[in-house]
Design a protein around this motif. Structure first.
Motif, PDB file in Angstrom:
ATOM      1  N   LEU A  48      48.880  38.644  48.832  1.00 53.12           N
ATOM      2  CA  LEU A  48      50.169  38.453  49.098  1.00 53.12           C
ATOM      3  C   LEU A  48      50.840  39.858  49.453  1.00 53.12           C
ATOM      4  O   LEU A  48      52.033  40.039  49.971  1.00 53.12           O
ATOM      5  CB  LEU A  48      50.901  37.643  48.091  1.00 53.12           C
ATOM      6  N   LEU A  49      50.321  40.672  48.598  1.00 57.35           N
ATOM      7  CA  LEU A  49      50.792  42.188  48.830  1.00 57.35           C
ATOM      8  C   LEU A  49      50.250  42.644  49.994  1.00 57.35           C
ATOM      9  O   LEU A  49      50.212  44.126  49.827  1.00 57.35           O
ATOM     10  CB  LEU A  49      50.616  42.826  47.349  1.00 57.35           C
ATOM     11  N   GLN A  50      49.431  42.282  50.808  1.00 60.03           N
ATOM     12  CA  GLN A  50      48.665  42.987  51.803  1.00 60.03           C
ATOM     13  C   GLN A  50      47.805  44.107  51.246  1.00 60.03           C
ATOM     14  O   GLN A  50      47.544  45.039  52.118  1.00 60.03           O
ATOM     15  CB  GLN A  50      49.800  43.340  52.988  1.00 60.03           C
ATOM     16  N   ALA A  51      46.891  43.850  50.276  1.00 58.51           N
ATOM     17  CA  ALA A  51      46.055  44.787  49.910  1.00 58.51           C
ATOM     18  C   ALA A  51      44.542  44.199  49.866  1.00 58.51           C
ATOM     19  O   ALA A  51      44.318  43.921  48.908  1.00 58.51           O
ATOM     20  CB  ALA A  51      46.393  45.400  48.419  1.00 58.51           C
ATOM     21  N   GLU A  52      44.208  43.979  51.143  1.00 56.28           N
ATOM     22  CA  GLU A  52      42.874  43.269  51.237  1.00 56.28           C
ATOM     23  C   GLU A  52      41.821  43.764  50.642  1.00 56.28           C
ATOM     24  O   GLU A  52      41.138  43.090  49.965  1.00 56.28           O
ATOM     25  CB  GLU A  52      42.598  43.015  52.754  1.00 56.28           C
ATOM     26  N   PHE A  53      41.591  45.220  50.563  1.00 62.32           N
ATOM     27  CA  PHE A  53      40.530  45.881  50.131  1.00 62.32           C
ATOM     28  C   PHE A  53      40.595  45.711  48.761  1.00 62.32           C
ATOM     29  O   PHE A  53      39.506  45.450  48.044  1.00 62.32           O
ATOM     30  CB  PHE A  53      40.486  47.355  50.271  1.00 62.32           C
ATOM     31  N   VAL A  54      41.851  46.059  48.114  1.00 69.76           N
ATOM     32  CA  VAL A  54      41.889  45.797  46.636  1.00 69.76           C
ATOM     33  C   VAL A  54      41.485  44.346  45.928  1.00 69.76           C
ATOM     34  O   VAL A  54      40.755  44.191  44.977  1.00 69.76           O
ATOM     35  CB  VAL A  54      43.092  46.403  45.890  1.00 69.76           C
ATOM     36  N   THR A  55      41.880  43.307  46.954  1.00 68.15           N
ATOM     37  CA  THR A  55      41.606  41.795  46.522  1.00 68.15           C
ATOM     38  C   THR A  55      39.934  41.963  46.735  1.00 68.15           C
ATOM     39  O   THR A  55      39.284  41.228  45.541  1.00 68.15           O
ATOM     40  CB  THR A  55      41.988  41.169  47.900  1.00 68.15           C
ATOM     41  N   ALA A  56      39.228  42.200  47.390  1.00 70.50           N
ATOM     42  CA  ALA A  56      38.071  42.081  47.397  1.00 70.50           C
ATOM     43  C   ALA A  56      37.147  42.876  46.342  1.00 70.50           C
ATOM     44  O   ALA A  56      36.275  42.242  45.496  1.00 70.50           O
ATOM     45  CB  ALA A  56      37.303  42.731  48.733  1.00 70.50           C
ATOM     46  N   ILE A  57      37.738  44.166  46.110  1.00 70.03           N
ATOM     47  CA  ILE A  57      37.155  44.645  44.947  1.00 70.03           C
ATOM     48  C   ILE A  57      37.453  44.076  43.516  1.00 70.03           C
ATOM     49  O   ILE A  57      36.809  44.175  42.616  1.00 70.03           O
ATOM     50  CB  ILE A  57      37.935  46.160  44.744  1.00 70.03           C
ATOM     51  N   GLN A  58      38.863  43.641  43.495  1.00 72.35           N
ATOM     52  CA  GLN A  58      39.108  42.772  42.337  1.00 72.35           C
ATOM     53  C   GLN A  58      38.008  41.730  41.881  1.00 72.35           C
ATOM     54  O   GLN A  58      37.431  41.523  40.976  1.00 72.35           O
ATOM     55  CB  GLN A  58      40.238  42.287  42.508  1.00 72.35           C
ATOM     56  N   VAL A  59      37.752  40.952  43.143  1.00 70.35           N
ATOM     57  CA  VAL A  59      36.566  40.005  43.001  1.00 70.35           C
ATOM     58  C   VAL A  59      35.374  40.454  42.674  1.00 70.35           C
ATOM     59  O   VAL A  59      34.576  39.967  41.598  1.00 70.35           O
ATOM     60  CB  VAL A  59      36.581  38.926  44.086  1.00 70.35           C
ATOM     61  N   LEU A  60      34.895  41.465  43.430  1.00 73.22           N
ATOM     62  CA  LEU A  60      33.554  42.101  42.975  1.00 73.22           C
ATOM     63  C   LEU A  60      33.314  42.726  41.688  1.00 73.22           C
ATOM     64  O   LEU A  60      32.561  42.369  41.026  1.00 73.22           O
ATOM     65  CB  LEU A  60      33.496  43.154  44.213  1.00 73.22           C
ATOM     66  N   ILE A  61      34.510  43.317  41.305  1.00 72.96           N
ATOM     67  CA  ILE A  61      34.242  44.117  39.980  1.00 72.96           C
ATOM     68  C   ILE A  61      34.715  43.438  38.779  1.00 72.96           C
ATOM     69  O   ILE A  61      33.883  43.215  37.913  1.00 72.96           O
ATOM     70  CB  ILE A  61      34.939  45.390  39.961  1.00 72.96           C
ATOM     71  N   TYR A  62      35.784  42.927  38.684  1.00 75.01           N
ATOM     72  CA  TYR A  62      36.433  41.860  37.548  1.00 75.01           C
ATOM     73  C   TYR A  62      35.628  40.586  37.632  1.00 75.01           C
ATOM     74  O   TYR A  62      35.142  40.440  36.330  1.00 75.01           O
ATOM     75  CB  TYR A  62      37.986  41.739  38.029  1.00 75.01           C
ATOM     76  N   ALA A  63      35.716  39.824  38.651  1.00 74.12           N
ATOM     77  CA  ALA A  63      35.092  38.549  38.329  1.00 74.12           C
ATOM     78  C   ALA A  63      33.350  38.732  38.257  1.00 74.12           C
ATOM     79  O   ALA A  63      33.004  37.806  37.706  1.00 74.12           O
ATOM     80  CB  ALA A  63      35.639  37.502  39.560  1.00 74.12           C
ATOM     81  N   GLY A  64      32.991  39.561  39.186  1.00 71.55           N
ATOM     82  CA  GLY A  64      31.628  39.499  39.350  1.00 71.55           C
ATOM     83  C   GLY A  64      30.772  40.469  38.389  1.00 71.55           C
ATOM     84  O   GLY A  64      29.610  40.093  38.155  1.00 71.55           O
ATOM     85  N   ALA A  65      31.501  41.474  37.854  1.00 68.60           N
ATOM     86  CA  ALA A  65      30.773  42.398  36.930  1.00 68.60           C
ATOM     87  C   ALA A  65      31.342  42.258  35.706  1.00 68.60           C
ATOM     88  O   ALA A  65      30.423  42.227  34.793  1.00 68.60           O
ATOM     89  CB  ALA A  65      30.771  43.660  37.685  1.00 68.60           C
ATOM     90  N   ILE A  66      32.340  42.475  35.528  1.00 68.70           N
ATOM     91  CA  ILE A  66      32.990  42.618  34.068  1.00 68.70           C
ATOM     92  C   ILE A  66      33.007  41.423  33.459  1.00 68.70           C
ATOM     93  O   ILE A  66      32.747  41.330  32.122  1.00 68.70           O
ATOM     94  CB  ILE A  66      34.468  43.283  34.216  1.00 68.70           C
ATOM     95  N   THR A  67      33.175  40.161  33.988  1.00 63.43           N
ATOM     96  CA  THR A  67      33.000  38.846  33.324  1.00 63.43           C
ATOM     97  C   THR A  67      31.896  38.827  32.794  1.00 63.43           C
ATOM     98  O   THR A  67      31.337  38.201  31.732  1.00 63.43           O
ATOM     99  CB  THR A  67      33.521  37.955  34.333  1.00 63.43           C
ATOM    100  N   VAL A  68      30.599  39.103  33.829  1.00 65.06           N
ATOM    101  CA  VAL A  68      29.276  38.957  33.484  1.00 65.06           C
ATOM    102  C   VAL A  68      28.772  39.749  32.326  1.00 65.06           C
ATOM    103  O   VAL A  68      28.488  39.261  31.149  1.00 65.06           O
ATOM    104  CB  VAL A  68      28.416  39.308  34.604  1.00 65.06           C
ATOM    105  N   LEU A  69      29.423  40.956  32.077  1.00 63.53           N
ATOM    106  CA  LEU A  69      29.211  41.793  30.907  1.00 63.53           C
ATOM    107  C   LEU A  69      29.674  41.308  29.769  1.00 63.53           C
ATOM    108  O   LEU A  69      29.074  41.296  28.610  1.00 63.53           O
ATOM    109  CB  LEU A  69      29.736  43.250  31.258  1.00 63.53           C
TER     110      LEU A  69
END
Lengths: 165, 325, 118, 103
Positions: A48-69
């Motif tokens: 919604l804040l028009q930050a596409e790149f940060v969106t993908a990074i949020q999914v990649l790092i937070y949801a895909g990596a930190i949660t797994v850790l």
């Protein structure tokens, strides 16, 4: 415009409700899993804040990596749900008070402050703009980041490794 | 009003893509797997249901639909039921950015996101969570061990996969899948980036748990790995997720390295499917030819070979491109 | 741009619904008969002992630790990869320094045996 | 009502307070770290929201959101390593039982 508002309300619900589960659930693994919808909700807010790149990074790092850790560590230490043990300390009333007071205070200040709002659109090619900014204006930040990564890797390995092996 | 229309259109696309994945990835995939394994091992494979056994998977699906869904007493019910959904949906989300072909000027893609390949990498990283929690929630020692192993394998190979994607993005100067295909007008990237292609292929095979990287479900030592406790349709959802992810990875290989829908004479869609299924066939061929790796070999291959190679490849590409500018 | 992500969101929601659909069919038509033995954890057919939720080895953690930190490095490579052509040699040198520092981290992890499965 | 900066700020304040509550009341060190992650996310929402509404066109907010994500990953890695080390020597992950330095 009304569509954006509806999306915001939906995303706010997707973010806040699991976040409450994260801090209150007695089952530690479910608490960790509730982080996933929270992170995805936040990434929706970035859309919604028009930050596409940060969106993908949020999914990649937070949801895909930190949660797994976090899940790994839960499974490697206590192992189970944590249900048999008390999960909260004796500060619950105090915690509610402090968190409530902080929320109230923040809202009071944030909503009254006259922010210097500028209307305009974010660049269409978000990742490109970020890359240019990183490599020109914020080059020092970018280089120091790698040092931070180096130091935290060394530190974490030293701490986590068994001595003498 | 336009929002409602878009949502309707998006739902329609989603239903089409889901059906497509269920039919072409899972049903055809399972059938091909059994036929090809039979062919490689000099057997016949499924033969009785329909001509050449082509309806075998349909029969299997109907059978699975009638099975009871057992949830073990000691399992964590909520997590146990969510895990297969995470795997399936995460695999399907990747299909949004795959360009299937071209009809005239119209590119057959659900949405050409600016950050297409990064989006693909991001959503496929969610699969780890489904597998890890599926293994954990079963409250079964083998399943948990399988889940932990699988998670270590998936996260280890995510990094080389990312490096291979970045090498291609460097050549194309864009993260959009359509731009990447268009950048291969003259030369396919497999010829410009052979090392990245190799890394991507190996990592993709590992990400989809194919033999020789199928340690997580190694039947002989772990019963069936993270889905040992799953029955009926929930088990089928895991399978659907796995085969959907395999097709998505093969399609992504085609997009990144094999020129996407480009090719002479035949229509673009046909080219895309020929290339994609060639990659799928390659995965299956490898699966039925090579023995399983040991877990230390598996992790060594990723961390000590593919990761440094991927990094060096990026630096080398950067150097060449910068000097040739 | 928002429309793009609307599609992604709808794909997620419809995907979940379509995945739940066969489960609902199963719930409607499948036979149900519950007895204690059936609800036992299967494992390998032997009666299970103890809890599965027990402690595992720390080496799993070391791998996921290295993964998280290198994954963070990757997020800086993406924007660099699409702009470095325009920015020229300076951008390449910046990334070279960045990767060189991280390569030190990689060598450290390797030498200290964090990437070793023993 | 138009979607504006104040909505995002309110949401992030809420998220931050929830995270703080988690940090204050949890006994399990991993759960405390999860609370901290929530707080960092709230800060990130603020950064990106200010970027969008106060200085669109330039990227400082988003660049620093990336830096915060990096630091969150480092914090999680080192923090969880501490949890593992504490668990190994003290066999507990509950912070009120990790009290060797207290008497």
């Amino acid at each position: 415009m009304r569509g954006e508002m509806a999306a915001f309300i939906l995303l706010a619900a997707v973010t806040v409700i699991p976040a409450i589960v994260v801090v209150t659930s007695r089952n530690i693994v479910r608490a960790a899993l509730s982080l996933v919808p929270t992170f995805l909700g936040v990434s929706g807010l970035y859309v919604l804040l028009q930050a596409e790149f940060v969106t993908a990074i949020q999914v990649l790092i937070y949801a895909g990596a930190i949660t797994v850790l976090i899940l790994f560590v839960i499974m490697l230490t206590a192992g189970g749900t944590g249900l048999p043990v008390r999960q909260v300390n004796e500060q619950v009333p105090l915690g509610i008070l402090v968190a409530g007071a902080l929320a109230g205070g923040l809202l009071f200040v944030l909503l009254r402050a006259p922010w210097p709002m500028v209307s305009g659109e974010m660049p269409r090619y978000n990742a490109r703009a970020i890359g240019t900014a990183l490599l020109t204006n914020y080059a020092l930040v970018f280089e120091v980041t790698s040092l931070v990564l180096l130091v935290s890797l060394i530190g974490a390995i030293i701490i986590a490794r068994r001595e003498g092996s | 009003m336009s929002w409602a229309l878009e949502i309707l259109k998006a739902s329609l696309y989603a239903v089409i893509v889901f059906t497509f994945a269920a039919v072409f990835a899972a049903m055809l995939g399972v059938y091909l797997e059994r036929k090809i394994s039979g062919w490689i091992q000099a057997r016949v494979g499924p033969k009785h249901v329909g001509p050449q056994g082509i309806l075998q998977t349909v029969a299997d699906t109907i059978k699975l639909l009638q099975k009871e869904n057992i949830v073990p007493r000691n399992a964590d019910f909520l997590v146990f039921s969510t895990a297969p959904l995470i795997v399936t949906v995460a695999a399907l989300l990747g299909y949004v950015v795959i360009p299937w072909g071209k009809l005239g000027d119209w590119i057959l893609i659900v949405r050409d996101l600016n950050i297409g390949v990064l989006y693909f990498a991001a959503v496929s990283s969610l699969i780890v969570i489904g597998i890890l929690t599926g293994g954990w929630s079963s409250n079964n020692k083998y399943a948990l061990l399988g889940g932990l192993r699988s998670a270590s394998q998936l996260i280890s190979y995510e990094l080389p996969l990312g490096f291979a994607i970045i090498s291609v993005a460097m050549m194309a100067g864009s993260l959009s899948t359509v731009d990447i295909v268009n950048a291969q007008r003259d030369v396919w990237f497999v010829f410009k980036q052979p090392l990245a292609f190799l890394i991507f292929l190996i990592a993709a095979a590992a990400e989809t748990n194919r033999i020789p990287f199928d340690l997580p479900e190694a039947e002989s030592e772990l019963v069936a790995g993270y889905f040992a406790e799953y029955t009926g349709m929930r088990f089928a959802l895991f399978q659907l997720g796995e085969y959907a992810e395999m097709l998505a990875m093969a399609a992504m290989t085609t997009v990144l390295f094999l020129g996407g829908w480009r090719g002479p004479w035949l229509p673009p869609i046909l080219w895309f499917f020929i290339k994609t299924y060639a990659v799928v066939f390659f995965f299956m061929w490898v699966r039925w030819t090579y023995p399983r790796l040991r877990i230390d070999q598996l992790l060594n291959l990723s961390w000590k070979v593919l990761l440094p190679l991927g990094l060096l490849n990026i630096l080398g590409t950067g150097l060449v491109v910068t000097l040739a500018r | 741009m928002l429309v793009d992500w609307l599609y992604v969101a709808v794909f997620g929601v419809v995907g979940v619904l379509l995945a739940v659909l066969p489960l609902a069919i199963v719930w409607l038509i499948s036979p149900r008969g519950e007895y204690p033995q059936k609800l036992l954890t299967y494992e390998s057919g032997v009666v299970p002992f103890g809890q599965a939720w027990s402690q595992f080895n720390v080496r799993y953690y070391l791998f996921s630790l290295a993964f998280v930190l290198f994954d963070v490095e990757v997020i800086y490579l993406y924007p660099w990869a699409i702009v470095f052509k325009e920015l020229g040699a300076v951008a390449f040198m910046e990334m070279f320094v960045f990767l060189a520092i991280l390569f030190l981290a990689f060598i450290y992890a390797w030498r200290k045996g964090a990437l070793e499965w023993v | 009502m138009q979607l504006g900066l104040s909505h995002f700020l309110a949401l992030s304040a809420l998220l931050f307070s929830i995270g703080l509550y988690g940090v204050l009341t949890r006994r399990n060190a991993v759960a405390i770290l999860m609370g901290i992650e929530l707080m960092l996310n709230a800060a990130n929402v603020n950064l990106v929201a200010f970027n969008r509404y106060v200085s669109p066109g330039v990227m400082p907010g988003q660049v620093f959101a990336l830096v915060v994500i990096t630091l969150a990953a480092c914090e999680a890695a080192v923090g969880l390593a501490l949890v593992m080390a504490a668990y190994r020597s003290l066999e507990t992950v509950h912070v009120d039982e990790i009290n060797l330095l207290k008497w």
